[in-house]
Scaffold this motif. Structure first.
Motif, PDB file in Angstrom:
ATOM      1  N   TYR A  72     -16.676  23.935  35.688  1.00 42.48           N
ATOM      2  CA  TYR A  72     -16.460  22.898  34.976  1.00 42.48           C
ATOM      3  C   TYR A  72     -17.892  22.219  34.770  1.00 42.48           C
ATOM      4  O   TYR A  72     -18.183  21.541  33.768  1.00 42.48           O
ATOM      5  CB  TYR A  72     -15.541  21.795  35.593  1.00 42.48           C
ATOM      6  CG  TYR A  72     -14.157  22.144  35.498  1.00 42.48           C
ATOM      7  CD1 TYR A  72     -13.276  22.141  34.217  1.00 42.48           C
ATOM      8  CD2 TYR A  72     -13.521  23.034  36.674  1.00 42.48           C
ATOM      9  CE1 TYR A  72     -12.207  22.791  34.181  1.00 42.48           C
ATOM     10  CE2 TYR A  72     -12.122  23.418  36.467  1.00 42.48           C
ATOM     11  CZ  TYR A  72     -11.606  23.313  35.258  1.00 42.48           C
ATOM     12  OH  TYR A  72     -10.143  23.784  35.345  1.00 42.48           O
ATOM     13  N   ARG A  73     -18.475  22.065  35.983  1.00 39.94           N
ATOM     14  CA  ARG A  73     -20.006  21.608  35.898  1.00 39.94           C
ATOM     15  C   ARG A  73     -21.002  22.834  34.973  1.00 39.94           C
ATOM     16  O   ARG A  73     -21.864  22.177  34.211  1.00 39.94           O
ATOM     17  CB  ARG A  73     -20.561  21.370  37.257  1.00 39.94           C
ATOM     18  CG  ARG A  73     -20.050  20.289  37.974  1.00 39.94           C
ATOM     19  CD  ARG A  73     -20.585  18.997  37.668  1.00 39.94           C
ATOM     20  NE  ARG A  73     -21.999  18.533  37.760  1.00 39.94           N
ATOM     21  CZ  ARG A  73     -22.465  17.969  38.700  1.00 39.94           C
ATOM     22  NH1 ARG A  73     -21.686  17.687  39.713  1.00 39.94           N
ATOM     23  NH2 ARG A  73     -23.682  18.121  39.059  1.00 39.94           N
ATOM     24  N   LEU A  74     -20.880  23.972  35.122  1.00 35.73           N
ATOM     25  CA  LEU A  74     -21.706  24.777  34.631  1.00 35.73           C
ATOM     26  C   LEU A  74     -21.466  24.747  32.896  1.00 35.73           C
ATOM     27  O   LEU A  74     -22.124  25.278  32.001  1.00 35.73           O
ATOM     28  CB  LEU A  74     -21.683  26.220  34.945  1.00 35.73           C
ATOM     29  CG  LEU A  74     -21.984  26.415  36.372  1.00 35.73           C
ATOM     30  CD1 LEU A  74     -21.520  27.884  36.787  1.00 35.73           C
ATOM     31  CD2 LEU A  74     -23.565  26.207  36.366  1.00 35.73           C
ATOM     32  N   LYS A  75     -20.110  24.393  32.334  1.00 33.90           N
ATOM     33  CA  LYS A  75     -19.718  24.091  30.919  1.00 33.90           C
ATOM     34  C   LYS A  75     -20.744  23.130  30.550  1.00 33.90           C
ATOM     35  O   LYS A  75     -20.959  23.405  29.210  1.00 33.90           O
ATOM     36  CB  LYS A  75     -18.143  23.854  30.972  1.00 33.90           C
ATOM     37  CG  LYS A  75     -17.756  23.595  29.651  1.00 33.90           C
ATOM     38  CD  LYS A  75     -16.210  23.296  29.459  1.00 33.90           C
ATOM     39  CE  LYS A  75     -15.596  23.462  28.156  1.00 33.90           C
ATOM     40  NZ  LYS A  75     -14.297  23.160  28.421  1.00 33.90           N
ATOM     41  N   ARG A  82     -20.556  32.294  33.864  1.00 31.62           N
ATOM     42  CA  ARG A  82     -21.531  33.045  34.885  1.00 31.62           C
ATOM     43  C   ARG A  82     -21.373  32.511  36.249  1.00 31.62           C
ATOM     44  O   ARG A  82     -22.508  32.621  37.023  1.00 31.62           O
ATOM     45  CB  ARG A  82     -23.010  32.728  34.246  1.00 31.62           C
ATOM     46  CG  ARG A  82     -23.332  33.430  32.869  1.00 31.62           C
ATOM     47  CD  ARG A  82     -24.655  32.939  32.436  1.00 31.62           C
ATOM     48  NE  ARG A  82     -25.612  33.677  33.283  1.00 31.62           N
ATOM     49  CZ  ARG A  82     -26.817  33.490  33.136  1.00 31.62           C
ATOM     50  NH1 ARG A  82     -27.557  32.584  32.448  1.00 31.62           N
ATOM     51  NH2 ARG A  82     -27.733  34.158  34.117  1.00 31.62           N
ATOM     52  N   VAL A  83     -20.423  31.933  36.594  1.00 20.50           N
ATOM     53  CA  VAL A  83     -20.044  31.368  37.930  1.00 20.50           C
ATOM     54  C   VAL A  83     -20.386  32.409  39.030  1.00 20.50           C
ATOM     55  O   VAL A  83     -20.951  32.026  40.032  1.00 20.50           O
ATOM     56  CB  VAL A  83     -18.449  30.832  38.136  1.00 20.50           C
ATOM     57  CG1 VAL A  83     -18.187  30.482  39.560  1.00 20.50           C
ATOM     58  CG2 VAL A  83     -18.156  29.831  37.164  1.00 20.50           C
ATOM     59  N   THR A 114     -16.510  18.702  40.706  1.00 18.42           N
ATOM     60  CA  THR A 114     -16.322  19.378  39.277  1.00 18.42           C
ATOM     61  C   THR A 114     -16.773  18.459  38.210  1.00 18.42           C
ATOM     62  O   THR A 114     -17.193  18.721  37.024  1.00 18.42           O
ATOM     63  CB  THR A 114     -14.819  19.505  39.060  1.00 18.42           C
ATOM     64  OG1 THR A 114     -14.147  18.571  39.118  1.00 18.42           O
ATOM     65  CG2 THR A 114     -14.227  20.681  39.970  1.00 18.42           C
ATOM     66  N   GLY A 115     -17.096  17.136  38.572  1.00 18.76           N
ATOM     67  CA  GLY A 115     -17.066  16.118  37.536  1.00 18.76           C
ATOM     68  C   GLY A 115     -16.049  15.728  36.819  1.00 18.76           C
ATOM     69  O   GLY A 115     -16.002  14.852  35.848  1.00 18.76           O
ATOM     70  N   ALA A 132     -10.934  26.799  40.524  1.00 21.59           N
ATOM     71  CA  ALA A 132     -12.529  26.920  40.044  1.00 21.59           C
ATOM     72  C   ALA A 132     -13.204  26.718  41.451  1.00 21.59           C
ATOM     73  O   ALA A 132     -14.120  27.643  41.619  1.00 21.59           O
ATOM     74  CB  ALA A 132     -12.900  25.553  39.501  1.00 21.59           C
ATOM     75  N   PHE A 133     -12.608  26.217  42.578  1.00 18.50           N
ATOM     76  CA  PHE A 133     -13.431  26.304  43.628  1.00 18.50           C
ATOM     77  C   PHE A 133     -13.232  27.651  44.405  1.00 18.50           C
ATOM     78  O   PHE A 133     -14.105  28.146  45.101  1.00 18.50           O
ATOM     79  CB  PHE A 133     -12.900  25.282  44.848  1.00 18.50           C
ATOM     80  CG  PHE A 133     -13.405  23.892  44.346  1.00 18.50           C
ATOM     81  CD1 PHE A 133     -14.646  23.569  44.402  1.00 18.50           C
ATOM     82  CD2 PHE A 133     -12.300  22.871  43.837  1.00 18.50           C
ATOM     83  CE1 PHE A 133     -15.062  22.075  44.001  1.00 18.50           C
ATOM     84  CE2 PHE A 133     -12.963  21.311  43.515  1.00 18.50           C
ATOM     85  CZ  PHE A 133     -14.335  21.293  43.492  1.00 18.50           C
TER      86      PHE A 133
END
Length: 349
Positions: A72-75, A82-83, A114-115, A132-133
């Protein structure tokens, strides 16, 4: 005991964690809006140098450069696919620095928010949050971390999802929240609320505490309250984490700086230990020179009685009204907006 973190935590009277990642990277070229996690590829030398500076300053624990490593943050940076690659690389870099240090250094896999808002206040479901985690935690494990370090949380729903997701990796878990809103988290939790909540989690974190927040004074007051709530709840073996900011931020020449000196941070760690913290480090604004002073201070200190409101203010600076009132045993003022937020009817950012 095979796990390095658990063994050192059991053997030593305290462990010193590292300092800031983001604010130190800004000093060597990171720009506002950049993803620090991408520097695990673009500027490996600078990430290694930061970890090395923390080790050289005496840190027992270094956190990976993966705070914003969930999809979610990398989005926000079009890197949500690419997590695994990003988190594994972050862990590998820190592990490499730790392993060549000549002493035992714990590598902690940093897992930040996650924001997103979790249901019912927002759109993110518990299931998606856990997934996600889990994805991040497994990648950090593959890279060689010793412990999963869930940090800077505000909502108990997100903490619960992070712990449940991290559990898939089979590593020790710690978690910290940021009490940055007049002695509470942004979503309204008090330190006592957090202590009670931590003890409902499955699996149980091996340590918990506070990071970031308003400054060293409020952070220390939070640690006093966390320790008191643990004692009152009968959880006398709890390991508490203090990772406070180096003072208060201010702008100078269009850059954010922090007013906490090495001397102030050396005093902060003494008070944090007196307050009951077993793991002590720094968050925003904490540079290697702060850590050098903190290490010397910790090594020379014999913990005493928990500090009072007056002691904290005299040595570290003013407290927010809510933190001071709670620590004094008074009922802090709670706005109608805060009450609505606690009931789930309003969210403020």
């Amino acid at each position: 005991m095979s796990n390095r973190f658990l063994r050192l935590l059991a053997e030593k009277p305290f462990l010193m964690a590292d300092g800031a990642t983001g604010t130190n990277l800004f000093q060597v070229g990171l720009q506002a809006g950049d993803a620090p996690e991408m520097w695990n590829f673009d500027h490996v030398d600078r990430i290694e140098a930061l970890h090395q500076s923390f080790v050289d300053a005496g840190s027992d624990i270094i956190l990976t450069n993966s705070f914003g490593g969930t999809r979610y943050r990398l989005k926000l940076h079009n890197a949500q696919d690419r997590v695994v690659e990003i988190n594994q690389r972050a862990a590998e870099i820190a592990r490499r620095v730790a392993d060549r240090s000549g002493r035992e250094i714990v590598v902690a896999g940093s897992m930040g928010p996650t924001g997103e808002l979790f249901q019912p206040l927002g759109a993110l479901s518990e299931e998606d949050g856990v997934a996600a985690f889990r994805e991040q935690a497994l990648a950090l494990k593959a890279g060689g971390v010793d412990v999963l370090w869930i940090e800077t949380m505000s909502a108990k729903e997100e903490v619960a999802a992070a712990v449940k997701g991290a559990a898939a990796a089979g590593l020790p878990i710690v978690t910290t929240m940021s009490f940055d809103t007049n002695g509470r988290t942004m979503m309204g939790l008090t330190p006592a609320d957090f202590v009670a909540f931590v003890h409902t989690l499955d699996p149980q974190p091996v340590a918990y505490g506070a990071n970031c927040g308003v400054g060293a004074s409020d952070l220390t007051a939070t640690i006093v309250q966390l320790h008191a709530a643990a004692q009152a709840g009968g959880w006398t073996g709890d390991k508490i984490i203090a990772k406070g900011n180096a003072g208060i931020p201010y702008f100078e020449n269009d850059k954010i700086k922090y007013n906490g000196t090495p001397e102030l941070m050396a005093d902060y760690v003494r008070l944090a230990r007196d307050a009951g913290a077993a793991i002590v480090g720094g968050c925003c604004g904490t540079a290697p020179e702060h850590l050098v002073a903190m290490r010397k201070s910790l090594d020379q200190h014999q913990p005493g009685a928990a500090p009072s409101v007056e002691t904290i203010i005299a040595r570290l600076g003013p407290l927010t009204a809510g933190a001071a009132a709670t620590l004094s045993g008074e009922a802090p003022a709670v706005s109608s907006r805060q009450r609505r937020r606690e009931r789930g009817g309003d969210v403020a950012f």
